[in-house]
Design an enzyme around this catalytic site. Structure first.
Site, PDB file in Angstrom:
ATOM      1  CD  GLU A   1      -2.678   1.510   0.226  1.00  0.00           C
ATOM      2  OE1 GLU A   1      -2.695   2.681  -0.228  1.00  0.00           O
ATOM      3  OE2 GLU A   1      -3.363   0.578  -0.260  1.00  0.00           O
ATOM      4  CB  ILE A   2       1.145   4.024  -2.361  1.00  0.00           C
ATOM      5  CG1 ILE A   2       2.269   5.014  -2.689  1.00  0.00           C
ATOM      6  CG2 ILE A   2      -0.222   4.662  -2.532  1.00  0.00           C
ATOM      7  CD1 ILE A   2       2.284   5.434  -4.151  1.00  0.00           C
TER       8      ILE A   2
ATOM      9  CG  ASN B   1       5.293   4.026  -6.240  1.00  0.00           C
ATOM     10  OD1 ASN B   1       4.759   3.245  -7.022  1.00  0.00           O
ATOM     11  ND2 ASN B   1       5.372   5.325  -6.486  1.00  0.00           N
ATOM     12  CB  THR B   2       4.132  -2.066  -6.499  1.00  0.00           C
ATOM     13  OG1 THR B   2       2.907  -1.475  -6.935  1.00  0.00           O
ATOM     14  CG2 THR B   2       3.942  -2.594  -5.098  1.00  0.00           C
TER      15      THR B   2
ATOM     16  CB  CYS C   1      -8.605  -5.865  -5.325  1.00  0.00           C
ATOM     17  SG  CYS C   1      -8.190  -7.619  -5.263  1.00  0.00           S
TER      18      CYS C   1
ATOM     19  CG  ASP D   1      -6.754   6.047  -9.574  1.00  0.00           C
ATOM     20  OD1 ASP D   1      -7.677   6.248 -10.382  1.00  0.00           O
ATOM     21  OD2 ASP D   1      -6.155   6.960  -8.983  1.00  0.00           O
TER      22      ASP D   1
ATOM     23  CB  THR E   1     -11.589  -5.957  -1.570  1.00  0.00           C
ATOM     24  OG1 THR E   1     -12.675  -5.764  -2.477  1.00  0.00           O
ATOM     25  CG2 THR E   1     -10.625  -6.978  -2.146  1.00  0.00           C
ATOM     26  CD  GLU E   2     -11.422  -3.699   3.758  1.00  0.00           C
ATOM     27  OE1 GLU E   2     -11.206  -4.270   4.828  1.00  0.00           O
ATOM     28  OE2 GLU E   2     -10.731  -3.887   2.741  1.00  0.00           O
ATOM     29  CD  GLU E   3     -13.765   0.954  -3.649  1.00  0.00           C
ATOM     30  OE1 GLU E   3     -14.579   1.604  -4.341  1.00  0.00           O
ATOM     31  OE2 GLU E   3     -13.266   1.379  -2.594  1.00  0.00           O
TER      32      GLU E   3
END
Length: 288
Positions: free
Chosen positions: A109-110, A142-143, A162, A165, A241-243
Site C-alpha cells: 500500500e502506498i 510504491n510497486t 483489486c 485507480d 475487499t472493502e471496495e
C-alpha cells in the site's frame, strides 16, 4: 477559531513527543478505520515521499514481517509468495492468510495511514487468534517503482490487483497499475507455469483495458470461466475487499479476469534490476 486557539492547536505535542496523548491505537488492539482514512488514490508517478527499500532483494529481511511463521525447513528463507498490490484496508490480505495458510501474504500500500491501519489490524488478529495470521503482513511501498528491489525472479505465485485507480483521463493511462510495460515486470516475478495475476474492478472501461493488455502479452494466458470458478482465490477477491463490499452495497457490477504465467521452455526473460527497471528518459531516469 481565534488566533490564540489556533496557536494552541498548532503547539500541541505530536504523537511520540513528551506530553502527547500517545498512539491512537496500541499494538494488539483493533484499530478504528475512522482514524486512518485517507484519499482513495494517489498519483504513483509523482508520489515522492521517502520510501525505504533494499538495494537488492537478497538484502531484504522478511523475518521481521513474519516473526512466528514456521517454514518446512529451518534453512528455508522466508519471502512473500502472494502479493495484494494496493491492498487498501487489508480485507483481502487478511482473508488470504486463512485461505492460503502455507503461503506468505504481503499487502502493498502506498498510503502511510492506511498501511499503519492494516499493520495494526493484522497485529490484532494475531493477538485474538493465537497461531493464525502469522503468514500475512503489510509494507508501504510504491510497486510501480520498487518491485525489483524486493522480489527475485520467479519468486511469486499470485499477484492481486483489486479495484485499482482507473485513471480515466487518457493522459493519465500511464499511471495505471496494469500496463504493457508493467506486465512484463509481473511476468518476470511470477513463477512460470504456476504464477497467476488477478484483476477486478467495477469500471468496465478499465476491465476492457485489462483484457486488452493482458491478452496481448505473450507471457500470460487467460483462465477459462470454469478454471476461475474452481479457484477459491477468485471468490475471496470478489467478496473480501472493502471496495468490493462497497460496490456490492451499491448494486453495481464487478468485472474480473485471471491470467496464468505461461511456461516457455528455452525462453527466458532478461534480468531485471532496480537500475534497469525504467528506460532512459522515462520518469527522469538517466543512466549515463
Amino acid at each position: 477559531m481565534t488566533k490564540t486557539e489556533s496557536e494552541k492547536k498548532r503547539l500541541r505535542p505530536l504523537e511520540g513527543e513528551e506530553g502527547s496523548p500517545g498512539p491512537i491505537t496500541v499494538d494488539g488492539d483493533m484499530p478504528q478505520k475512522k482514524f486512518y482514512r485517507s484519499r482513495a488514490h494517489v498519483n504513483p508517478l509523482s508520489h515522492n515521499d521517502t520510501f525505504e527499500y533494499p538495494p537488492h532483494p537478497s538484502k531484504m529481511d522478511w523475518s521481521t514481517h513474519y516473526p512466528n511463521f514456521e517454514t518446512k525447513s529451518t534453512d528455508e528463507r522466508i519471502v512473500p509468495t502472494v502479493l495484494d498490490i494496493g491492498c487498501g484496508f487489508g480485507g483481502l490480505t487478511i482473508a488470504l492468510a486463512t485461505l492460503l495458510p502455507t503461503k506468505t501474504i504481503l499487502g502493498l500500500e502506498i498510503r502511510a495511514k492506511v498501511t499503519e491501519y492494516v499493520r495494526l489490524r493484522i497485529m490484532a488478529h494475531r493477538k485474538e487468534n493465537k497461531g493464525q495470521y502469522e503468514n500475512c503482513s503489510v509494507l508501504r511501498s510504491n510497486t510501480m517503482k520498487f518491485m525489483p528491489n524486493f522480489f527475485h525472479k520467479a519468486s511469486l505465485e499470485k499477484i492481486f490487483f483489486c479495484f485499482p485507480d482507473p485513471h480515466f483521463k487518457k493522459k493519465n493511462h500511464p499511471r495505471r497499475i496494469v500496463s504493457e510495460r508493467l506486465l512484463s515486470e509481473y511476468a518476470y516475478f511470477l513463477k512460470p507455469g504456476i504464477g497467476k495475476l488477478y484483476c477486478i474492478t467495477d469500471v468496465e472501461d478499465l476491465h476492457n483495458w485489462h483484457l486488452k493488455h493482458c491478452g496481448a502479452n505473450p507471457m500470460f494466458r487467460a483462465l477459462s470461466e470454469e478454471e476461475m470458478d474452481n479457484d477459491p482465490c477468485v471468490k475471496a477477491m470478489y467478496c473480501e475487499t472493502e471496495e468490493g463490499k462497497k460496490v456490492e452495497r451499491a448494486g453495481t457490477k464487478k468485472y474480473y479476469a485471471v491470467y496464468q504465467r505461461i511456461e516457455e521452455p528455452g525462453k527466458e526473460l532478461p534480468e531485471i534490476t532496480a537500475e534497469a527497471f525504467f528506460d532512459d528518459d522515462q520518469f527522469g531516469v538517466n543512466s549515463a
